[in-house]
Enzyme design. Structure first.
Site, PDB file in Angstrom:
ATOM      1  N   ASP A  49       0.843  -1.211   0.000  1.00 13.64           N
ATOM      2  CA  ASP A  49       0.000   0.000   0.000  1.00 13.64           C
ATOM      3  C   ASP A  49       0.879   1.262   0.000  1.00 13.64           C
ATOM      4  O   ASP A  49       0.378   2.377  -0.107  1.00 13.64           O
ATOM      5  CB  ASP A  49      -1.003   0.001   1.160  1.00 13.64           C
ATOM      6  CG  ASP A  49      -0.346  -0.021   2.522  1.00 13.64           C
ATOM      7  OD1 ASP A  49       0.903  -0.160   2.607  1.00 13.64           O
ATOM      8  OD2 ASP A  49      -1.079   0.095   3.530  1.00 13.64           O
ATOM      9  N   SER A  50       2.203   1.076   0.048  1.00 14.62           N
ATOM     10  CA  SER A  50       3.126   2.196  -0.162  1.00 14.62           C
ATOM     11  C   SER A  50       2.877   2.828  -1.525  1.00 14.62           C
ATOM     12  O   SER A  50       3.294   3.950  -1.784  1.00 14.62           O
ATOM     13  CB  SER A  50       4.586   1.718  -0.069  1.00 14.62           C
ATOM     14  OG  SER A  50       4.805   0.616  -0.922  1.00 14.62           O
ATOM     15  N   ASP A  88      -1.220  -6.106  -0.367  1.00 12.78           N
ATOM     16  CA  ASP A  88      -1.544  -5.525   0.940  1.00 12.78           C
ATOM     17  C   ASP A  88      -3.037  -5.299   1.115  1.00 12.78           C
ATOM     18  O   ASP A  88      -3.711  -4.797   0.198  1.00 12.78           O
ATOM     19  CB  ASP A  88      -0.879  -4.136   1.062  1.00 12.78           C
ATOM     20  CG  ASP A  88       0.393  -4.161   1.881  1.00 12.78           C
ATOM     21  OD1 ASP A  88       0.702  -5.196   2.509  1.00 12.78           O
ATOM     22  OD2 ASP A  88       1.086  -3.124   1.900  1.00 12.78           O
ATOM     23  N   LYS A 118      -1.138  -9.291   2.778  1.00 13.54           N
ATOM     24  CA  LYS A 118      -0.339  -8.819   3.920  1.00 13.54           C
ATOM     25  C   LYS A 118      -1.203  -7.879   4.746  1.00 13.54           C
ATOM     26  O   LYS A 118      -1.995  -7.106   4.198  1.00 13.54           O
ATOM     27  CB  LYS A 118       0.928  -8.104   3.456  1.00 13.54           C
ATOM     28  CG  LYS A 118       1.782  -7.580   4.655  1.00 13.54           C
ATOM     29  CD  LYS A 118       3.181  -7.183   4.245  1.00 13.54           C
ATOM     30  CE  LYS A 118       3.267  -5.813   3.644  1.00 13.54           C
ATOM     31  NZ  LYS A 118       2.759  -4.703   4.502  1.00 13.54           N
ATOM     32  N   GLU A 120      -1.036  -5.405   8.544  1.00 13.60           N
ATOM     33  CA  GLU A 120      -0.216  -4.864   9.636  1.00 13.60           C
ATOM     34  C   GLU A 120      -0.882  -5.176  10.974  1.00 13.60           C
ATOM     35  O   GLU A 120      -2.104  -5.113  11.093  1.00 13.60           O
ATOM     36  CB  GLU A 120      -0.071  -3.340   9.471  1.00 13.60           C
ATOM     37  CG  GLU A 120       0.711  -2.958   8.233  1.00 13.60           C
ATOM     38  CD  GLU A 120       0.864  -1.442   8.056  1.00 13.60           C
ATOM     39  OE1 GLU A 120       0.591  -0.686   9.015  1.00 13.60           O
ATOM     40  OE2 GLU A 120       1.238  -1.033   6.948  1.00 13.60           O
ATOM     41  N   GLU A 187       9.560  -4.196  10.285  1.00 13.37           N
ATOM     42  CA  GLU A 187       9.947  -2.886   9.741  1.00 13.37           C
ATOM     43  C   GLU A 187      10.494  -1.966  10.839  1.00 13.37           C
ATOM     44  O   GLU A 187       9.997  -1.956  11.980  1.00 13.37           O
ATOM     45  CB  GLU A 187       8.721  -2.218   9.069  1.00 13.37           C
ATOM     46  CG  GLU A 187       9.079  -0.833   8.501  1.00 13.37           C
ATOM     47  CD  GLU A 187       8.077  -0.270   7.497  1.00 13.37           C
ATOM     48  OE1 GLU A 187       7.087  -0.940   7.155  1.00 13.37           O
ATOM     49  OE2 GLU A 187       8.313   0.886   7.062  1.00 13.37           O
TER      50      GLU A 187
HETATM   51  O1  KIV Z   1       3.538  -1.083   1.678  1.00 12.16           O
HETATM   52  C1  KIV Z   1       4.671  -1.564   1.525  1.00 12.16           C
HETATM   53  O2  KIV Z   1       5.305  -1.417   0.470  1.00 12.16           O
HETATM   54  C2  KIV Z   1       5.235  -2.329   2.630  1.00 12.16           C
HETATM   55  C3  KIV Z   1       6.675  -2.731   2.548  1.00 12.16           C
HETATM   56  C4  KIV Z   1       7.573  -1.587   2.502  1.00 12.16           C
HETATM   57  C5  KIV Z   1       7.029  -3.713   3.586  1.00 12.16           C
HETATM   58  O3  KIV Z   1       4.565  -2.597   3.561  1.00 12.16           O
END
Ligand code: KIV
Length: 273
Positions: A49-50, A88, A118, A120, A187
């Site tokens: 989600d970055s 994510d 993924k 968090e 992280e």
């Molecule tokens: O959102 C993302 O790209 C991430 C990674 C940097 C681990 O969570």
């Protein structure tokens, strides 16, 4: 021309089995052409989600939606034939309940074809991770610095400096691994804590700003490719410096368009007869 191989993609089970044997190589990918370039070299491609910050210029990842993750997940899947692809779950799509998390994860898996999701969270997400994995959704967990919590954490900073913080990250990592996560992103965490966690978990730890003690590493691809020329966190290494190359190419193009040098004869269609 595409250079990606046609071999079968790695599974979350094969990533898990790399623990104690091979280091896990992971990069973020958000689009088909970048996925094609990275795929032969990576074990895991993460549609993180970055992308909200990297592609959309958002200040944080909080504004990223499930629709955005579906669109980019599909794009990456079109470019991946080797690496395991994880997408994510964005902020607000899984924290409300286990059932909400399951619905969101199923949407990501069905609409993108990705291998897992993924999310968090540590102890507080363990029940959700157990619920998802028991129902066929492989989960890549994410502990330590959790960017989706930026508004309650009061910013982004490395963690594990105090005994209390270190103990919390250790408990979080243990809880998500026991709940069934196939691997855990760690992280922004100090080295001794990342080392302890890596030694105590039966699944791979994938570090970002968490030292070489982890079982694998992940970076945001745009960071390691040097596509940004502003702030660069300490944990990023630039393996290329593409930002200035893009800028130089745009400058040369602008000059040729303004002076009429481009397009030239060889770029121009003429009638055949
Ligand atoms: O959102 C993302 O790209 C991430 C990674 C940097 C681990 O969570």
């Amino acid at each position: 021309m595409s250079t990606h191989s046609k071999q079968k993609r790695l599974t979350t089970a094969s990533i898990r089995a790399m623990k104690g044997k091979d280091r896990v190589v992971c990069l973020t990918a958000y689009t088909t052409p970048i996925a094609r370039l990275l795929d032969p070299h990576c074990d895991l491609l993460l549609v993180g989600d970055s992308l909200g910050m990297v592609l959309y210029g958002m200040e944080t990842t909080v504004g990223v939606t499930l629709d955005m993750m579906v669109a980019h997940g599909r794009a990456v899947m079109r470019g991946a034939s080797h690496a395991c692809v994880i997408v994510d779950l964005p902020f607000g799509s899984y924290q409300e309940s286990k059932e909400q998390a399951f619905r969101s994860a199923v949407r990501l898996m069905q609409e993108t074809g990705c291998d897992g999701v993924k999310l968090e969270g540590g102890e507080e997400m363990a029940a959700t991770i157990a619920f998802l994995t028991a129902r066929g959704v492989p989960v890549f967990a994410h502990v330590g610095l959790m960017p989706q919590l930026v508004n309650t954490a009061g910013g982004f900073r490395s963690l594990g400096h105090s005994d209390e913080e270190a103990a919390k990250i250790r408990r979080d990592a243990l809880a998500v691994a026991e709940a069934g996560a196939f691997a855990v992103v760690v992280e922004g965490t100090v080295e001794p804590v990342a080392r302890d966690i890596t030694a105590s978990l039966g699944v791979p730890t994938i570090g970002i700003g968490a030292s070489p003690a982890c079982d694998g590493q992940v970076l945001v691809s745009d960071d390691m490719l040097g596509l940004f020329n502003d702030f660069m966190p300490r944990f990023v290494k630039r393996f290329a410096n593409l930002g200035p190359l893009v800028s130089q190419a745009a400058e040369a193009y602008a000059e040729e368009v303004r002076t009429g040098q481009f397009p030239a004869k060889e770029h121009t269609f003429q009638p055949k007869r």
